[in-house]
Design a protein around this motif. Structure first.
Motif, mmCIF file in Angstrom:
data_model
loop_
_atom_site.group_PDB
_atom_site.id
_atom_site.type_symbol
_atom_site.label_atom_id
_atom_site.label_comp_id
_atom_site.label_asym_id
_atom_site.label_seq_id
_atom_site.Cartn_x
_atom_site.Cartn_y
_atom_site.Cartn_z
ATOM 1 N N PRO A 61 67.715 21.999 15.496
ATOM 2 C CA PRO A 61 66.989 20.715 15.545
ATOM 3 C C PRO A 61 66.149 20.554 16.803
ATOM 4 N N ARG A 62 66.709 20.939 17.936
ATOM 5 C CA ARG A 62 65.952 20.796 19.181
ATOM 6 C C ARG A 62 64.729 21.716 19.179
ATOM 7 N N ALA A 63 64.892 22.892 18.603
ATOM 8 C CA ALA A 63 63.768 23.818 18.521
ATOM 9 C C ALA A 63 62.668 23.255 17.620
ATOM 10 N N ARG A 64 63.051 22.634 16.519
ATOM 11 C CA ARG A 64 62.046 22.046 15.632
ATOM 12 C C ARG A 64 61.303 20.891 16.297
ATOM 13 N N ARG A 65 62.026 20.095 17.088
ATOM 14 C CA ARG A 65 61.347 19.000 17.810
ATOM 15 C C ARG A 65 60.351 19.563 18.818
ATOM 16 N N LEU A 66 60.750 20.659 19.470
ATOM 17 C CA LEU A 66 59.825 21.293 20.405
ATOM 18 C C LEU A 66 58.595 21.831 19.689
ATOM 19 N N LEU A 67 58.788 22.410 18.526
ATOM 20 C CA LEU A 67 57.678 22.987 17.792
ATOM 21 C C LEU A 67 56.692 21.916 17.325
ATOM 22 N N GLU A 68 57.150 20.714 17.119
ATOM 23 C CA GLU A 68 56.268 19.630 16.693
ATOM 24 C C GLU A 68 55.259 19.228 17.774
ATOM 25 N N LEU A 69 55.524 19.642 19.018
ATOM 26 C CA LEU A 69 54.609 19.307 20.115
ATOM 27 C C LEU A 69 53.389 20.222 20.151
ATOM 28 N N GLY A 70 53.380 21.308 19.400
ATOM 29 C CA GLY A 70 52.265 22.245 19.411
ATOM 30 C C GLY A 70 51.076 21.735 18.618
ATOM 31 N N LEU A 74 47.668 24.785 13.611
ATOM 32 C CA LEU A 74 48.090 26.192 13.645
ATOM 33 C C LEU A 74 49.334 26.382 12.790
ATOM 34 N N ASN A 75 49.594 27.657 12.423
ATOM 35 C CA ASN A 75 50.834 27.942 11.713
ATOM 36 C C ASN A 75 52.003 27.941 12.696
ATOM 37 N N ASP A 76 53.223 28.174 12.179
ATOM 38 C CA ASP A 76 54.419 28.040 13.021
ATOM 39 C C ASP A 76 54.398 29.001 14.195
ATOM 40 N N TRP A 77 54.055 30.270 13.953
ATOM 41 C CA TRP A 77 54.061 31.262 15.037
ATOM 42 C C TRP A 77 52.974 30.957 16.069
ATOM 43 N N GLN A 78 51.760 30.607 15.621
ATOM 44 C CA GLN A 78 50.694 30.289 16.557
ATOM 45 C C GLN A 78 51.027 29.026 17.352
ATOM 46 N N ARG A 79 51.631 28.062 16.693
ATOM 47 C CA ARG A 79 52.033 26.851 17.399
ATOM 48 C C ARG A 79 53.105 27.164 18.447
ATOM 49 N N PHE A 80 54.037 28.044 18.091
ATOM 50 C CA PHE A 80 55.063 28.457 19.045
ATOM 51 C C PHE A 80 54.437 29.163 20.251
ATOM 52 N N LEU A 81 53.448 30.029 20.000
ATOM 53 C CA LEU A 81 52.778 30.721 21.102
ATOM 54 C C LEU A 81 52.027 29.749 22.006
ATOM 55 N N SER A 82 51.400 28.718 21.409
ATOM 56 C CA SER A 82 50.658 27.758 22.233
ATOM 57 C C SER A 82 51.571 27.018 23.203
ATOM 58 N N LEU A 155 48.259 12.420 27.871
ATOM 59 C CA LEU A 155 47.468 13.632 28.080
ATOM 60 C C LEU A 155 47.260 14.385 26.773
ATOM 61 N N ARG A 156 48.263 14.381 25.911
ATOM 62 C CA ARG A 156 48.124 15.064 24.632
ATOM 63 C C ARG A 156 47.082 14.351 23.763
ATOM 64 N N ASP A 157 47.120 13.017 23.729
ATOM 65 C CA ASP A 157 46.116 12.269 22.970
ATOM 66 C C ASP A 157 44.720 12.493 23.534
ATOM 67 N N LEU A 158 44.648 12.585 24.863
ATOM 68 C CA LEU A 158 43.359 12.811 25.500
ATOM 69 C C LEU A 158 42.785 14.164 25.102
ATOM 70 N N SER A 159 43.611 15.196 25.116
ATOM 71 C CA SER A 159 43.133 16.527 24.732
ATOM 72 C C SER A 159 42.748 16.589 23.264
ATOM 73 N N GLN A 160 43.333 15.739 22.453
ATOM 74 C CA GLN A 160 43.009 15.724 21.033
ATOM 75 C C GLN A 160 41.696 15.016 20.736
ATOM 76 N N GLU A 161 41.363 13.990 21.523
ATOM 77 C CA GLU A 161 40.226 13.128 21.195
ATOM 78 C C GLU A 161 38.987 13.382 22.039
ATOM 79 N N MET A 162 39.133 13.977 23.213
ATOM 80 C CA MET A 162 37.959 14.096 24.085
ATOM 81 C C MET A 162 36.960 15.090 23.504
#
Length: 524
Positions: A61-70, A74-82, A155-162
């Motif tokens: 569960p903790r790993a999945r929550r972390l992966l949601e931050l990517g 991207l797909n799961d592996w690319q999101r994990f790499l980011s 900061l995440r919202d800023l990187s998404q919208e700027m």
């Protein structure tokens, strides 16, 4: 007693048979089915991922929550790499040998985390652990943690919208993080519809990132899109620890404006090169910044001197050395005159004619330009001045000829305005048109002529003269004056649509002298 042992024996037998059946069925099950059922069970590992290639098979569960931050695109592996590459730059390099080595252990940049990867029958088991140092520093209160999470979300919202492109390069020059605008442009530049791979491609493919310099240096770079169009960006770079942060601001409008300005300057340069008027533009520091070929031709100035961007004072001194300015009585007077020229040109429109000892005449015009610049126009008007002088001389000669005639003459233009008269006309009518500030029309002259005579016949004749003059019809007549003198009047059209009025005095006939008449025969 035997009956009491039947139940345990049956249970043991059923369990044995179930185990044997499981062992017989297990080898024939597909590998993905087996891998999907693998779950992390090592003590203390609460952030664990199971990857079969690019596919996430399972995660805590903790790993999945972390992966949601990517990055969501991207797909799961690319999101994990980011998420992993910024903390563990050498992760991809080490993972290429995971199947051979079986185990990879990495420490993050800050030394607060450990990544452990294992190879389990074709499945990569990746766990994220906190080091002892991180556990020692983990004493953070809930308020600080909430503040950090809020800032992280901002900061995440800023990187998404700027709209500005931003990306991070690791030590190897690979893109380890990028904003959404960068991802969108990278997807737009992709030749196909495949999902973006990680590390992300360099958007500016024709530019080596190492050519950027940290600090104030900026570069304008172009991106070629698959449809053949180009997009321009103003790029800059900054250093963030061992990584480099690059930024690209869209500059299409600025680039198009500069291209248009360049074409406009080229057009002006070609136009200035063709005009015969000399042009010299001095900036706010009074250094020459622009000139045209006519300036060198008019004043015999060396192009090398003009290219050296001389000051206004040096430019005028060079003209004085070549005797291309009016001579002054003293150098002090010359300096004062040049100071006046500069001051009046900067504050308004300055114009003066320079008459040289060689007989040439230049018209100098000074005009202020934006940002404190001053433009000077030098026009050779020698031919114009010579023509004006000849025309004035011809007018003076013509006027002298008219003044020498005994008849009173007045000339009216095609518009009915009195333009010329001679001395005899001024004497006859006590009227000098040259002394009048305004224009004198035929109607006004009619009133004037009639007011200066009391004879009815004369008024009638002068009225007819004015009527024919207004109708532009030739006419002749006689107007008797009160002094016994008759005026022989004539209206005649001349060149250019003008009309000429002539007044000729005719003395009354006198009786012949009787004495002289008697002597005439003898005398003859």
């Amino acid at each position: 007693m035997f009956e009491n042992l039947v139940v345990p024996i049956v249970v043991v037998g059923v369990s044995f048979l179930a185990a044997v059946a499981a062992l017989m069925v297990l080898p024939i099950l597909p590998a993905p089915f087996l891998r999907a059922r693998v779950t992390p069970e090592i003590m203390g590992e609460d952030t664990v991922f199971l990857f079969d290639g690019d596919v996430l098979m399972d995660a805590t569960p903790r790993a999945r929550r972390l992966l949601e931050l990517g990055q969501g695109s991207l797909n799961d592996w690319q999101r994990f790499l980011s998420l992993i590459l910024p903390r563990y730059p050498g992760f991809l390099t080490e993972m290429t040998a995971l199947a051979e080595n079986g185990l990879v252990v990495l420490e993050d940049r800050a030394g607060t985390g450990i990544l452990r990867a294992r190879w389990l029958n074709g499945v990569a088991r990746i766990s994220l652990l906190e080091s002892e140092r991180a556990e020692d520093d983990a004493g953070i209160d809930d308020q600080s943690l909430a503040a950090l999470n809020t800032e992280l979300q901002t900061l995440r919202d800023l990187s998404q919208e700027m709209p500005i492109l931003a990306w991070q390069l690791d030590d190897a020059g690979n893109v380890s993080w990028a904003s959404q605008a960068y991802l969108d442009l990278a997807a737009e530049m992709s030749d196909d519809d495949d999902v973006l791979t990680w590390p992300l491609p360099h958007v500016f493919r024709d530019t080596d990132p190492s050519t950027f310099s940290t600090g104030v240096n900026h570069r304008r770079l172009a991106v070629n899109l698959p449809d053949g169009s180009q997009r321009w960006f103003d790029c800059s770079v900054g250093q963030a620890g061992p990584s480099r942060m690059l930024f690209a601001v869209p500059a299409d409008a600025a680039n198009n404006a500069e291209v248009t300005l360049g074409h406009f300057r080229q057009t002006l340069t070609m136009t200035f090169a063709q005009i015969p008027t000399g042009l010299a533009i001095f900036n706010r520091d009074r250094n020459l910044v622009m000139f045209n070929p006519a300036l060198t031709d008019l004043f015999q100035l060396e192009p090398q001197f003009l290219i050296s961007r001389p000051s206004l004072a040096a430019f005028l001194d060079r003209l004085r050395e070549k005797q291309m300015v009016p001579e002054q009585k003293s150098f002090k007077e010359w300096r004062e005159k040049m100071a006046t020229l500069e001051r009046e040109s900067a504050s308004g429109v300055y114009q003066e004619n320079w008459t040289l000892s060689t007989g040439q005449t230049f018209r100098l015009t000074g005009r202020p330009h934006p940002d404190g610049a001053v433009a000077f126009l030098f026009e050779d008007i020698s031919s114009e001045v010579s023509l004006t002088r000849r025309f004035r001389e011809e007018l003076e000669v013509s006027q002298a000829v008219l003044d020498s005639l005994p008849d009173a003459i007045a000339v009216f233009s095609a518009g009915g305005i009195l333009t010329t008269s001679n001395a005899a006309y001024s004497t006859l009518w006590k009227h000098d048109p040259s002394s009048s500030l305004g224009e004198v029309s035929v109607a006004e002259m009619r009133k004037y002529w009639l007011s200066h005579t009391q004879d009815y016949n004369a008024q009638e004749a002068l009225g007819d003269l004015a009527d024919h003059l207004q109708r532009r019809v030739n006419w002749t007549g006689t107007a008797p004056l009160t002094n016994g003198v008759n005026l022989d009047c004539e209206v005649r059209s001349i060149a250019g649509g003008s009309m000429m009025v002539t007044f000729r005095e005719i003395a009354p006939a006198r009786q012949p002298d009787r004495a002289k008449s008697n002597k005439s025969p003898a005398h003859s």
